[in-house]
Design a protein around this motif. Structure first.
Motif, PDB file in Angstrom:
ATOM      1  N   ASN A  67      83.393  25.353 -72.100  1.00  0.00           N
ATOM      2  CA  ASN A  67      83.042  25.616 -73.493  1.00  0.00           C
ATOM      3  C   ASN A  67      82.666  24.355 -74.267  1.00  0.00           C
ATOM      4  O   ASN A  67      82.550  24.404 -75.487  1.00  0.00           O
ATOM      5  N   LYS A  69      80.442  21.787 -75.965  1.00  0.00           N
ATOM      6  CA  LYS A  69      79.121  21.970 -76.569  1.00  0.00           C
ATOM      7  C   LYS A  69      78.068  21.096 -75.890  1.00  0.00           C
ATOM      8  O   LYS A  69      76.949  21.557 -75.607  1.00  0.00           O
ATOM      9  N   GLU A  70      78.404  19.836 -75.614  1.00  0.00           N
ATOM     10  CA  GLU A  70      77.426  18.919 -75.019  1.00  0.00           C
ATOM     11  C   GLU A  70      77.006  19.381 -73.630  1.00  0.00           C
ATOM     12  O   GLU A  70      75.831  19.262 -73.245  1.00  0.00           O
ATOM     13  N   VAL A  72      76.988  22.520 -72.442  1.00  0.00           N
ATOM     14  CA  VAL A  72      76.152  23.719 -72.537  1.00  0.00           C
ATOM     15  C   VAL A  72      74.758  23.366 -73.043  1.00  0.00           C
ATOM     16  O   VAL A  72      73.739  23.811 -72.493  1.00  0.00           O
ATOM     17  N   TYR A  73      74.681  22.541 -74.073  1.00  0.00           N
ATOM     18  CA  TYR A  73      73.380  22.152 -74.614  1.00  0.00           C
ATOM     19  C   TYR A  73      72.569  21.351 -73.599  1.00  0.00           C
ATOM     20  O   TYR A  73      71.341  21.484 -73.515  1.00  0.00           O
ATOM     21  N   LYS A 105      81.211  33.791 -77.211  1.00  0.00           N
ATOM     22  CA  LYS A 105      81.109  32.335 -77.325  1.00  0.00           C
ATOM     23  C   LYS A 105      79.764  31.841 -76.784  1.00  0.00           C
ATOM     24  O   LYS A 105      79.129  30.968 -77.374  1.00  0.00           O
ATOM     25  N   ARG A 106      79.350  32.408 -75.655  1.00  0.00           N
ATOM     26  CA  ARG A 106      78.060  32.007 -75.090  1.00  0.00           C
ATOM     27  C   ARG A 106      76.909  32.447 -75.989  1.00  0.00           C
ATOM     28  O   ARG A 106      75.898  31.742 -76.122  1.00  0.00           O
ATOM     29  N   GLN A 109      76.708  29.925 -78.787  1.00  0.00           N
ATOM     30  CA  GLN A 109      76.188  28.629 -78.336  1.00  0.00           C
ATOM     31  C   GLN A 109      74.685  28.682 -78.086  1.00  0.00           C
ATOM     32  O   GLN A 109      73.941  27.796 -78.533  1.00  0.00           O
ATOM     33  N   LYS A 112      72.739  29.175 -81.505  1.00  0.00           N
ATOM     34  CA  LYS A 112      72.699  27.942 -82.299  1.00  0.00           C
ATOM     35  C   LYS A 112      71.788  26.898 -81.659  1.00  0.00           C
ATOM     36  O   LYS A 112      71.071  26.168 -82.364  1.00  0.00           O
ATOM     37  N   TRP A 113      71.817  26.807 -80.336  1.00  0.00           N
ATOM     38  CA  TRP A 113      70.924  25.868 -79.656  1.00  0.00           C
ATOM     39  C   TRP A 113      69.463  26.249 -79.873  1.00  0.00           C
ATOM     40  O   TRP A 113      68.614  25.394 -80.127  1.00  0.00           O
ATOM     41  N   SER A 116      68.479  25.396 -83.378  1.00  0.00           N
ATOM     42  CA  SER A 116      68.359  23.943 -83.560  1.00  0.00           C
ATOM     43  C   SER A 116      67.036  23.412 -83.020  1.00  0.00           C
ATOM     44  O   SER A 116      66.547  22.374 -83.471  1.00  0.00           O
TER      45      SER A 116
END
Length: 297
Positions: A67, A69-70, A72-73, A105-106, A109, A112-113, A116
């Motif tokens: 989980n 963030k870095e 997953v992104y 959660k996925r 993520q 939001k990615w 962005s």
């Protein structure tokens, strides 16, 4: 001198005997060995990778990560690194698959990615993010995101966002905020759906606000027409039985107000039960209809 003449009939029979192959593309005429078949090239393949396969691969690779963030992104950036255009359709299908699997959660993520990167800035993506935040019990972020949407798209925000926020507050018994959202709907001139009217009416009934309960149902009666999807087309259909029940309700309400010898508590309770039964039935029908229609926005 002798003259040789060939009859036209003999020439026609000669041309009929010669058969020219029609499939010129599949055969190649060689000088020594005659026609040979054309085989497919070695470097060509019939296997095609579509958006469904790509979305399944993306879901599989994302679910194996932690989980952080870095991480997953970074995986998402490496996934689209060699794409000439942003694979928006693939990402949308992956989000739909994760929603069906309730991997909230996925979903948050990836959404939001995607936002962005400046991609997918549509009402459907915003609603997906709002729903995922609410399902993941991140109410503070959901409220903050809702406030940004309301300030930016006040007059063009679809009614399903208001319905979603009212249902979120209704599940958590946050009645004051429910009334605030409903007041915003009335200010903006957005007509609430039957399910929303039923939820607000139930809260009025629980809190003992019978006057507001009756005014609400008189202001928003059951509709005479509804839209249904038949063979993929949106068709307007007349609702059967509701106008008669509405007229009976109004007549009974007027007769109760005119007669002073009746008990107010008993009559209001009877009217509330009757209207509750009708509106719960309408809400159930609306929910069943919305479940049959696949989701855009």
């Amino acid at each position: 001198m002798l003259a040789l003449r060939v009859s036209p009939l003999l020439i026609a029979k000669t041309f009929e005997a010669v058969k020219i192959p029609t499939s010129i593309r599949t055969t190649v005429v060689c000088a020594a060995k005659g026609p040979r078949p054309r085989y497919p090239r070695v470097w060509k393949t019939n296997r095609r990778i579509g958006t469904i396969s790509k979305a399944a691969k993306l879901v599989k690779s994302i679910k194996e990560l932690s989980n952080v963030k870095e991480e997953v992104y970074g995986a998402l950036d490496s996934y689209v690194a060699w794409e000439l255009e942003f694979p928006l359709i693939t990402v949308k299908k992956a989000l739909k698959t994760l929603e069906d699997q309730r991997e909230w959660k996925r979903v948050i993520q990836i959404t939001k990615w995607m936002l962005s990167k400046g991609q997918g800035r549509t009402m459907g993506s915003y609603f997906t993010l709002l729903n995922a935040l609410a399902e993941d019990d991140r109410l503070d972020e959901a409220e903050e995101f809702w406030t940004k949407l309301l300030m930016q798209y006040m007059e063009s925000l679809p009614s399903k966002f208001f319905d979603k926020m009212i249902s979120i507050y209704h599940k958590r018994d946050m009645h004051e905020k429910m009334f605030e959202i409903f007041a915003d709907m009335e200010e903006l001139g957005i007509r609430p759906r039957i399910s929303v009217v039923a939820m607000i009416g139930n809260v009025f009934k629980e809190l003992g606000m019978l006057d507001k309960y009756k005014k609400l149902h008189m202001k928003y009666p059951p509709p005479k027409w509804e839209y249904r999807f038949i063979k993929g087309k949106r068709i307007k259909v007349k609702v059967q039985g509701q106008p008669n029940q509405l007229n009976r309700y109004r007549e009974k309400h007027e007769s109760i107000e005119s007669s002073s010898d009746l008990n107010e508590d008993d009559t209001s309770q009877e009217i509330s039960d009757m209207v509750d039964e009708q509106f719960e039935k309408d809400a159930d029908d609306t929910l069943m209809e919305s479940l049959q229609i696949p989701d855009d926005s």
